[in-house]
Design an enzyme around this catalytic site. Structure first.
Site, PDB file in Angstrom:
ATOM      1  CG  HIS A 359      -1.476  -1.190   1.717  1.00  0.00           C
ATOM      2  ND1 HIS A 359      -2.593  -1.751   1.161  1.00  0.00           N
ATOM      3  CD2 HIS A 359      -1.086  -2.043   2.703  1.00  0.00           C
ATOM      4  CE1 HIS A 359      -2.874  -2.882   1.780  1.00  0.00           C
ATOM      5  NE2 HIS A 359      -1.980  -3.085   2.711  1.00  0.00           N
ATOM      6  NE  ARG A 436       6.799   5.710  17.738  1.00  0.00           N
ATOM      7  CZ  ARG A 436       6.254   4.517  17.505  1.00  0.00           C
ATOM      8  NH1 ARG A 436       6.138   4.062  16.268  1.00  0.00           N
ATOM      9  NH2 ARG A 436       5.813   3.779  18.508  1.00  0.00           N
TER      10      ARG A 436
END
EC number: 2.7.7.23
Length: 455
Positions: A359, A436
């Site tokens: 995807h 992150r």
């Protein structure tokens, strides 16, 4: 010995183009290339192109045919005048001359072989290719006896009502014994309304002259405007698709599909509607292509499914699934049993067997091992504004959703990249990497309203 002369001097005014008519494309080849290709089975000793309008451009475009000779017709004064231009370069030639128009691109090689065989078997001075048209209105009629010896050619405007019932017309393709033609060419006169020299006038001085009907009148279609070019393309496509249907390929909606002559298809390939196969494309046995796909200069393996995708200059391994809405370009190599899915773009990338990119991803200048799983939204940031840089991903590595891999970078085998990470340094094997900022929560916080800012 056979020589070929192709008439290619005209501008093609009705094409409404700056491009010489013979250079317009039909199914990936120019008109004149198609004419030349139809003669190659004859093994001509000489191939002469008679040029005029934009002669230098025609010469330049035909550089891929190194054995061509060019002669120039500076004034376009008819077909006879065009062939007169080869007299100086053909001096001393012993053999036959095949004369073709550069804007008649659908002649089959077998038709020309049959014509030459008839010409030589009967030792004709000239042989004229003819066609039986369903509606010959406007064409000159060719009359011959029961043995197909030419009697006369009468222009349509000069025919009686009875003569107009004759459907045989001149296709404009001639085979001459050169020694006979060379003697009469200088004697041609421009005694007609157009003040042109007609090659058909030379036929009146020759004997014996026979005619040969083409099996399919569509072969002699000349291209004078864009509408006829479109008609020729449809005829060409019908031929190609008919041949593949006979060869064991399923074409589900032929009118919506285009296939170049250079394409190779295996047995039991299925081509679904709105699919276009171009260039040096090869599709192996059992693959299903489409609907809505474009494949160009690519090799698709066995039992592959391609759905609503664009693939160019790439290779897809056996038993893989591509699409919907995948774009592979610029030397992408897909392994076997891979899945490349919705809204994925790859450029100059290799992925190993059983690797999935399912995807919303972009992979550029990347090499992926086997059994890799690329999470949704993963991006290889391969361009620094000046140069492209590579990304290496080891076997069985997994990237979480919305990961960014800033190249140049290498991820080892069995690595897991946490979702939302931006990876800027190389990663060793067998690790989880999280890159992150920690989530911060500020209790009781409210945004400043627009009314407060107005104060």
């Amino acid at each position: 010995m056979i020589a070929v002369a192709i008439l290619a001097a005209g501008k093609g005014t009705r094409m409404r183009s700056n491009l010489p008519k013979v250079l317009h494309q039909l199914g990936g080849k120019s008109l004149i290339e198609r004419v030349l290709s139809s003669t190659q089975n004859l093994s001509p000793s000489r191939q002469i192109v008679i040029v005029g309008y934009s002669a230098d451009q025609v010469r330049t475009e035909m550089q891929g045919w190194p054995n061509l000779e060019f002669v120039e017709q500076t004034e376009q004064l008819g077909t006879g005048h065009a062939v007169q231009q080869v007299l100086p370069v053909m001096e001393g030639f012993e053999g036959d001359l095949l004369v073709l128009n550069g804007d008649v691109p659908l002649l089959r090689p077998g038709t020309l072989q049959k014509m030459l065989a008839t010409h030589q078997e009967h030792q004709n001075a000239a042989t004229i290719l003819t066609a039986q048209l369903p509606n010959p209105k406007g064409y000159g009629r060719v009359f011959c006896d029961a043995q197909m010896h030419l009697q006369e050619i009468i222009e349509d405007r000069d025919c009686t009502p009875a003569q107009r019932q004759n459907q045989r017309i001149n296709a404009g393709v001639y085979c001459f014994r050169w020694s006979a033609l060379a003697k009469v060419l200088p004697n041609l006169k421009a005694e007609n309304d157009q003040k042109e020299y007609y090659l058909t006038d030379a036929v009146n001085y020759l004997d014996p002259v026979m005619v040969l009907d083409v099996d399919d009148y569509q072969e002699i279609l000349g291209i004078n405007d864009r509408k006829q070019l479109a008609t020729a393309y449809k005829i060409l496509q019908d031929r190609i698709k008919d041949d593949w249907l006979v060869a064991g390929v399923t074409i589900m909606d032929p009118d919506s599909i285009t296939i170049d002559e250079t394409v190779e298809l295996g047995t039991d390939v299925i081509i679904e509607p709105q699919t276009h196969l171009r260039g040096d494309t090869k599709i192996d046995t059992g693959s299903r292509i489409g609907p809505g796909s474009l494949i160009e200069n690519s090799h698709i393996g066995t039992n592959v499914q391609v759905l609503y995708s664009v693939i160019s200059d790439s290779r897809v391994g056996d038993n893989s699934r591509i699409g919907p809405y995948t774009h592979l370009r610029g030397n992408v190599q897909i392994g076997e049993k891979c899945r490349v899915g919705n809204f994925v773009e790859m450029k100059k990338t290799t992925i190993g067997d059983r690797t999935n990119v399912a995807h919303l991803s972009y992979l550029g200048d990347a090499t992926l091992g086997t059994q890799v799983n690329i999470g949704a939204g993963t991006i290889t940031a391969n361009y620094d504004g000046v140069n492209k840089h590579p990304t290496q991903i080891g076997d069985r590595t997994k990237t979480g959703a919305n990961s960014v891999l800033v190249a140049p970078i290498t991820l080892g085998a069995n690595v897991t990249v946490a979702a939302g990470s931006t990876i800027t340094k190389n990663v060793d094997d067998d690790v989880l990497v999280v890159a992150r900022q920690r989530q911060s929560v500020l209790p009781g916080w409210r945004p400043i309203s627009s009314k407060q800012t107005e104060k």
